[in-house]
Design a protein around this motif. Structure first.
Motif, PDB file in Angstrom:
ATOM      1  N   ALA A 107       0.830  -1.207   0.000  1.00 56.57           N
ATOM      2  CA  ALA A 107       0.000   0.000   0.000  1.00 56.57           C
ATOM      3  C   ALA A 107       0.864   1.256   0.000  1.00 56.57           C
ATOM      4  O   ALA A 107       0.565   2.229  -0.713  1.00 56.57           O
ATOM      5  CB  ALA A 107      -0.935  -0.003   1.211  1.00 56.57           C
ATOM      6  N   MET A 108       1.929   1.252   0.774  1.00 58.02           N
ATOM      7  CA  MET A 108       2.801   2.423   0.816  1.00 58.02           C
ATOM      8  C   MET A 108       3.599   2.576  -0.478  1.00 58.02           C
ATOM      9  O   MET A 108       3.906   3.698  -0.883  1.00 58.02           O
ATOM     10  CB  MET A 108       3.743   2.341   2.022  1.00 58.02           C
ATOM     11  N   ALA A 109       3.920   1.484  -1.138  1.00 63.10           N
ATOM     12  CA  ALA A 109       4.584   1.595  -2.438  1.00 63.10           C
ATOM     13  C   ALA A 109       3.664   2.293  -3.436  1.00 63.10           C
ATOM     14  O   ALA A 109       4.094   3.166  -4.209  1.00 63.10           O
ATOM     15  CB  ALA A 109       4.981   0.210  -2.944  1.00 63.10           C
ATOM     16  N   HIS A 110       2.385   1.923  -3.412  1.00 60.78           N
ATOM     17  CA  HIS A 110       1.415   2.613  -4.268  1.00 60.78           C
ATOM     18  C   HIS A 110       1.307   4.087  -3.875  1.00 60.78           C
ATOM     19  O   HIS A 110       1.189   4.965  -4.737  1.00 60.78           O
ATOM     20  CB  HIS A 110       0.051   1.948  -4.158  1.00 60.78           C
ATOM     21  N   ALA A 111       1.312   4.362  -2.561  1.00 57.93           N
ATOM     22  CA  ALA A 111       1.180   5.742  -2.089  1.00 57.93           C
ATOM     23  C   ALA A 111       2.371   6.585  -2.523  1.00 57.93           C
ATOM     24  O   ALA A 111       2.219   7.772  -2.859  1.00 57.93           O
ATOM     25  CB  ALA A 111       1.033   5.762  -0.568  1.00 57.93           C
ATOM     26  N   GLN A 112       3.561   5.980  -2.534  1.00 64.20           N
ATOM     27  CA  GLN A 112       4.736   6.721  -2.990  1.00 64.20           C
ATOM     28  C   GLN A 112       4.607   7.078  -4.466  1.00 64.20           C
ATOM     29  O   GLN A 112       4.915   8.211  -4.870  1.00 64.20           O
ATOM     30  CB  GLN A 112       5.996   5.888  -2.748  1.00 64.20           C
ATOM     31  N   ALA A 113       4.173   6.137  -5.266  1.00 61.71           N
ATOM     32  CA  ALA A 113       3.970   6.438  -6.688  1.00 61.71           C
ATOM     33  C   ALA A 113       2.886   7.494  -6.868  1.00 61.71           C
ATOM     34  O   ALA A 113       2.972   8.349  -7.762  1.00 61.71           O
ATOM     35  CB  ALA A 113       3.600   5.154  -7.433  1.00 61.71           C
ATOM     36  N   LEU A 114       1.870   7.440  -6.014  1.00 59.13           N
ATOM     37  CA  LEU A 114       0.770   8.419  -6.066  1.00 59.13           C
ATOM     38  C   LEU A 114       1.279   9.831  -5.841  1.00 59.13           C
ATOM     39  O   LEU A 114       1.027  10.734  -6.656  1.00 59.13           O
ATOM     40  CB  LEU A 114      -0.278   8.058  -5.014  1.00 59.13           C
ATOM     41  N   VAL A 115       1.997  10.057  -4.739  1.00 61.10           N
ATOM     42  CA  VAL A 115       2.422  11.429  -4.429  1.00 61.10           C
ATOM     43  C   VAL A 115       3.445  11.920  -5.441  1.00 61.10           C
ATOM     44  O   VAL A 115       3.458  13.111  -5.790  1.00 61.10           O
ATOM     45  CB  VAL A 115       2.953  11.554  -2.982  1.00 61.10           C
TER      46      VAL A 115
END
Length: 436
Positions: A107-115
Motif C-alpha cells: 500500500a505504501m509503495a502505491h502511495a509513494q507512486a501516487l504522491v
C-alpha cells in the motif's frame, strides 16, 4: 503555494481576520466551471483539489491521473476565458487509503507512486494522510506510525518535485475518510479535536520529518487538519456550535507558519465560515454540497421539462440514474443503510451525494446532454414555473450568467452550484473589504 502561506500569515496576524479560502473538491465539469467563474469574477485564486480515490496513477473513479486532472481543469478555463493562473491545485488524502486492503508495504509503495505523480504533474498543496491502517492493522493507526509514513511520502515529494520549494504540505489524522462519513460507522457525532491531540499530532510529525532530515520541508507545512466539531452524514448535518469555546487556536502559537484546515464544511450555515476563519481555519473544504446542488438543478430542470414537453419516449433523468446505481452499487452500498424505500431516496437525495460517482457514465452524460440541448432550444419558461423549481437568489445569479453568454438552462445549473459556494466567497469578500 505562496498564496497559501500569505493567507496563513494574514489570518494569524489578526485574531479577527477573515482571511480564508474555499477548497473545491470535485472533478465534475459543471461544478468546476461554476467555481472557476466565481474566481474569475473576483480575480482571486481558487484552490481545486483532487482526492486519492478520485485521481490516481490507476485512474481512480474518474479515470484520470494527476496530469489528466490538471489538463481537465485547464480545458474548462480555456473554453470559458478563465485565467488559468488563478487555479491552485491540491492533492487531498494522499496516502495508502485506496489500497488499505493490501499489506502496508504494498500500500505504501502505491502511495509513494501516487504522491510522486501528483507533484510531478504540478500539484502544489499536498495533504499527507496516512491515518488509516492497512491489511492486518487497526482501522486507525496512531500518531507515531501515521507521522512516520507521512514523512516517508514527504521525502518522495521532495525528491520528485521539479521545484520542492513550490510545495506546501498539510498534515493531520483526525479527518473523515475520502468521500465522506461511512454509514456503517453509525450516526456521525463529530467531536472537536482536543488541544492535546492536536499538539501530539504536530509533535509526532515534526519529529518524523526531522528524523529524515526534512527540516526544510517541515518549514513548508502550512496546514493541520483538525475536527472543529462539524460533519454531515447521509441524512443529517451536524452544525458547528458558534458558541463553543475556541480551545484549538493556542495550539498554533509555537508554529507561526501554520493554520488549520477544515474538512466536511458542506451544508454549514453561512455564519459558520466566518467563525472558522476567526479560529484560524484558512482552508475550508467543500465537495458533496456542490454536486448535491448540481443534482438539484438538473433534476429540477427535468421536472420543468415535463411541463413544457408533450409525453415522449425520453426517460426521466432520475430513472436513468436509478438504473445506473442499481446496476453498479459499489459507490453507495457501504455508505447507506435502511429499508428499500429509504435506500431508494438516499441514492438520489443523500447529503453524502453518492450519485456524483455516476454522472460521468455514458448513459448519464447522454441523458443530461439531451435534456440540456432540448431546453436550450426552448424559450425561457414563465416566471411562475421557474419559481416552482428555483429560488429567487438562484434565478438572480442565473440572470447574470445569461448576460455572459450561457443559455437559460445551463445558467440555472451553474447558478445553483454558485449559490452553494457563495457563503465561502462572502467571507473572502469581507476579508478583502476596505477598512472603515
Amino acid at each position: 503555494m505562496q498564496y497559501l502561506r500569505d493567507l496563513n500569515q494574514r489570518n494569524r496576524a489578526d485574531r479577527a481576520s477573515l482571511a480564508s479560502t474555499p477548497s473545491v473538491c470535485s472533478a465534475h465539469p459543471q461544478v468546476l466551471l461554476a467555481s472557476l467563474l466565481c474566481a474569475q469574477a473576483r480575480q482571486r485564486p481558487l484552490l481545486v483539489e483532487a482526492t486519492s480515490n478520485q485521481v490516481n496513477q490507476f485512474g481512480g473513479y474518474t479515470g484520470m491521473q494527476a496530469a489528466d486532472f490538471i489538463a481537465h481543469v485547464h480545458r474548462i478555463c480555456q473554453a470559458h476565458g478563465v485565467d488559468r493562473s488563478l487555479v491552485l491545485f491540491g492533492g487531498d488524502h494522499l496516502g495508502p487509503q485506496v489500497w488499505r486492503d493490501q499489506d502496508a508495504a504494498r500500500a505504501m509503495a502505491h502511495a509513494q507512486a501516487l504522491v510522486a505523480s501528483y507533484v510531478q504533474a504540478g500539484f502544489g498543496k499536498i495533504h499527507l494522510d496516512c491515518s488509516e491502517g492497512c491489511a492486518g492493522e487497526a482501522a486507525q493507526v496512531g500518531d507515531a506510525l501515521s507521522a512516520e509514513r507521512a514523512a516517508q511520502l514527504a521525502q518522495v515529494c521532495e525528491q520528485a518535485a521539479p521545484d520542492p520549494q513550490s510545495l506546501s504540505y498539510v498534515i493531520g489524522t483526525e479527518v473523515p475518510p475520502p468521500g465522506g462519513a461511512r454509514a456503517e460507522d453509525g450516526p456521525v457525532h463529530a467531536l472537536a479535536t482536543s488541544a492535546h491531540s492536536a499538539r501530539e499530532t504536530l509533535a509526532a510529525h515534526q519529529q518524523a520529518f526531522a528524523q529524515r532530515g526534512l527540516e526544510p520541508a517541515w518549514a513548508r507545512v502550512a496546514g493541520l487538519v483538525v475536527q472543529p466539531g462539524l460533519e454531515f452524514g447521509p441524512d443529517h448535518v451536524q452544525h458547528f456550535d458558534l458558541q463553543a469555546p475556541d480551545l484549538l487556536s493556542p495550539v498554533l502559537t509555537p508554529h507561526p507558519q501554520l493554520a488549520f484546515e477544515a474538512h466536511s464544511t458542506d451544508y454549514q450555515k453561512p455564519p459558520v465560515f466566518a467563525a472558522l476563519a476567526r479560529r484560524h481555519f484558512t482552508v475550508l473544504k467543500v465537495g458533496p454540497a456542490l454536486t448535491f446542488a448540481y443534482r438539484q438543478a438538473v433534476y429540477a430542470l427535468d421536472a420543468l421539462a415535463a411541463w413544457l414537453a408533450p409525453p415522449g419516449p425520453r426517460a426521466a433523468l432520475a430513472q436513468v440514474m436509478e438504473q445506473l446505481m442499481l446496476a453498479d452499487p459499489q459507490h453507495w452500498r457501504r455508505h447507506y443503510g435502511g429499508d428499500a424505500q429509504t435506500l431508494r431516496l438516499l441514492r438520489h437525495f443523500s447529503y453524502a451525494d453518492r450519485v456524483r460517482y455516476y454522472w460521468a457514465q455514458p448513459a448519464a452524460s447522454q441523458a443530461v446532454a439531451q435534456l440540456m440541448q432540448w431546453l436550450a432550444e426552448q424559450p425561457r419558461p414563465l416566471a411562475p414555473l421557474l419559481e416552482q423549481h428555483f429560488s429567487d437568489p438562484v434565478q438572480a445569479l442565473a440572470q447574470t450568467l445569461q448576460g455572459h453568454g450561457f443559455d437559460w438552462a445551463q445558467a440555472l445549473v451553474l447558478a445553483q452550484v454558485q449559490a452553494a459556494l457563495q457563503p465561502y466567497w462572502l467571507v473572502q469578500d469581507a476579508a478583502h473589504a476596505p477598512g472603515p
